[in-house]
Design a protein around this motif. Structure first.
Motif, PDB file in Angstrom:
ATOM      1  N   MET A 155       0.899  -1.057  -0.076  1.00 16.71           N
ATOM      2  CA  MET A 155       0.035  -0.111   0.093  1.00 16.71           C
ATOM      3  C   MET A 155       0.837   1.233  -0.046  1.00 16.71           C
ATOM      4  SD  MET A 155      -2.964   0.419   2.585  1.00 16.71           S
ATOM      5  CE  MET A 155      -4.357   1.802   2.305  1.00 16.71           C
ATOM      6  N   CYS A 156       1.901   1.353   0.792  1.00 17.37           N
ATOM      7  CA  CYS A 156       2.792   2.584   1.011  1.00 17.37           C
ATOM      8  C   CYS A 156       3.795   2.339   0.280  1.00 17.37           C
ATOM      9  CB  CYS A 156       3.201   2.933   2.509  1.00 17.37           C
ATOM     10  SG  CYS A 156       4.164   1.685   3.178  1.00 17.37           S
ATOM     11  N   GLY A 157       4.046   1.458  -0.509  1.00 18.37           N
ATOM     12  CA  GLY A 157       5.261   1.063  -1.339  1.00 18.37           C
ATOM     13  C   GLY A 157       6.257   0.576  -0.713  1.00 18.37           C
ATOM     14  N   TYR A 158       6.255   0.393   0.756  1.00 17.43           N
ATOM     15  CA  TYR A 158       7.405  -0.188   1.396  1.00 17.43           C
ATOM     16  C   TYR A 158       7.991  -1.466   0.650  1.00 17.43           C
ATOM     17  CZ  TYR A 158      10.702  -0.832   5.132  1.00 17.43           C
ATOM     18  OH  TYR A 158      12.093  -1.071   5.875  1.00 17.43           O
ATOM     19  N   PRO A 159       9.320  -1.520   0.305  1.00 17.02           N
ATOM     20  CA  PRO A 159       9.494  -2.897  -0.471  1.00 17.02           C
ATOM     21  C   PRO A 159       9.804  -3.952   0.661  1.00 17.02           C
ATOM     22  CG  PRO A 159      11.450  -1.257  -0.250  1.00 17.02           C
ATOM     23  CD  PRO A 159      10.381  -0.502   0.510  1.00 17.02           C
TER      24      PRO A 159
ATOM     25  N   LYS B 286      -4.816   4.196   9.238  1.00 15.48           N
ATOM     26  CA  LYS B 286      -5.582   4.048   7.984  1.00 15.48           C
ATOM     27  C   LYS B 286      -5.048   5.353   6.886  1.00 15.48           C
ATOM     28  CE  LYS B 286     -10.580   5.347   7.337  1.00 15.48           C
ATOM     29  NZ  LYS B 286     -10.159   5.948   6.205  1.00 15.48           N
ATOM     30  N   ARG B 287      -4.628   4.910   5.646  1.00 12.18           N
ATOM     31  CA  ARG B 287      -4.425   5.827   4.833  1.00 12.18           C
ATOM     32  C   ARG B 287      -5.203   6.467   3.795  1.00 12.18           C
ATOM     33  NH1 ARG B 287       1.104   5.390   5.761  1.00 12.18           N
ATOM     34  NH2 ARG B 287       2.061   3.250   6.231  1.00 12.18           N
ATOM     35  N   SER B 288      -5.177   7.712   3.543  1.00 10.18           N
ATOM     36  CA  SER B 288      -6.050   8.434   2.756  1.00 10.18           C
ATOM     37  C   SER B 288      -5.925   7.876   1.264  1.00 10.18           C
ATOM     38  CB  SER B 288      -6.082   9.843   2.812  1.00 10.18           C
ATOM     39  OG  SER B 288      -6.264  10.220   4.086  1.00 10.18           O
TER      40      SER B 288
HETATM   41 ZN    ZN Z   1       2.975  -0.149   3.870  1.00  5.01          ZN
END
Ligand code: ZN
Length: 202
Positions: free
Chosen positions: A1-5, A29-31
Motif C-alpha cells: 500500500m505505502c510502497g515499502y519494499p 488508515k491511509r487516505s
Molecule cells: Zn505499507
C-alpha cells in the motif's frame, strides 16, 4: 500500500499477495489507495535530488518522469488528473520552482493526462522535513487544501499525486486527505525516491 519494499521479490502478479500490507499499513488508515516509488533513496540518489531541488538541475525531470512512467504504470492508467505536492508560496519565491511540479508537468505531458499544478495549496509554511517522525507528521497536519476554483475538477475523480521523495508518508497522506475531503474518489501516489528505513510512520 505505502510502497515499502518487502525483502522478497514478489514479481508482478499482485494477486498472489492478496490483501497483505506492511506492518505500518495494517496499523494506520491511509487516505491514499497506493503509493509507488521508482528508486531507493540513498547517498547516491541524494546528490541527484539536491541538484534537482536546489541547483536547477532540471534535466533530471525527463529521467525521473521516465522512471515514474515505468514504476507507476498501473496507477497512471487509472488516473484522471496529475497533481504535484505544492510548496508554500514563500518557499516557492525562495527556490523559484517547485521540483515536484516540474516533474508532474513532464509526466502529464508524456502521458497525456490533465495536469493541475495549482489545485492543491500549501496553507502552512512548514519547516524543511526534519526531526523525528511524530514531529514531521504534526508539521504537515492540515497544511494542504484544494483551491476553491479547482474543486469541481476532482469530484469522483482519481488523482495521481506526485512528489520527489517519500520519507514518512506524512506529506502525501495530508495531501491525499485534503483531496478526498474535497471529493476525490481515489488518490494514488508516485514518488521518484523512497526512503527505506526500519522506522516506519505509525
Ligand atoms: Zn505499507
Amino acid at each position: 500500500m505505502c510502497g515499502y519494499p518487502f525483502g522478497l521479490e514478489m514479481g508482478t502478479d499482485y494477486s498472489l499477495i492478496g490483501e497483505s500490507a506492511c506492518g505500518a499499513c495494517q496499523n494506520v488508515k491511509r487516505s491514499f489507495t497506493k503509493a509507488v516509488s521508482a528508486l531507493r533513496y540513498d547517498d547516491d540518489s541524494r546528490q541527484m535530488i539536491i541538484g534537482f531541488k536546489h541547483h536547477d538541475r532540471l534535466e533530471y525531470a525527463k529521467y525521473f518522469s521516465n522512471l515514474l512512467k515505468f514504476a507507476a504504470a498501473d496507477l497512471i492508467e487509472k488516473s484522471d488528473l496529475i497533481v504535484p505536492v505544492p510548496l508554500h508560496n514563500r518557499r516557492l519565491i525562495q527556490r523559484r520552482y517547485n521540483q515536484s511540479a516540474v516533474l508532474s508537468q513532464m509526466l502529464a505531458r508524456e502521458t497525456h493526462i490533465r495536469h493541475e499544478p495549482q489545485l492543491l495549496q500549501r496553507t502552512k509554511n512548514t519547516p524543511p522535513q526534519q526531526g523525528n517522525i511524530n514531529k514531521r507528521s504534526l508539521n504537515v497536519r492540515g497544511a494542504f487544501k484544494v483551491s476553491n476554483r479547482h474543486k469541481h475538477l476532482i469530484k469522483e475523480k482519481s488523482i495521481l499525486l506526485i512528489d520527489d521523495v517519500y520519507t514518512t508518508g506524512a506529506t502525501v497522506e495530508n495531501c491525499a486527505k485534503a483531496l478526498k475531503h474535497a471529493g476525490a474518489e481515489e488518490v494514488f501516489v508516485a514518488t521518484v525516491f523512497r526512503v527505506v528505513s526500519p522506522q516506519q510512520r505509525k
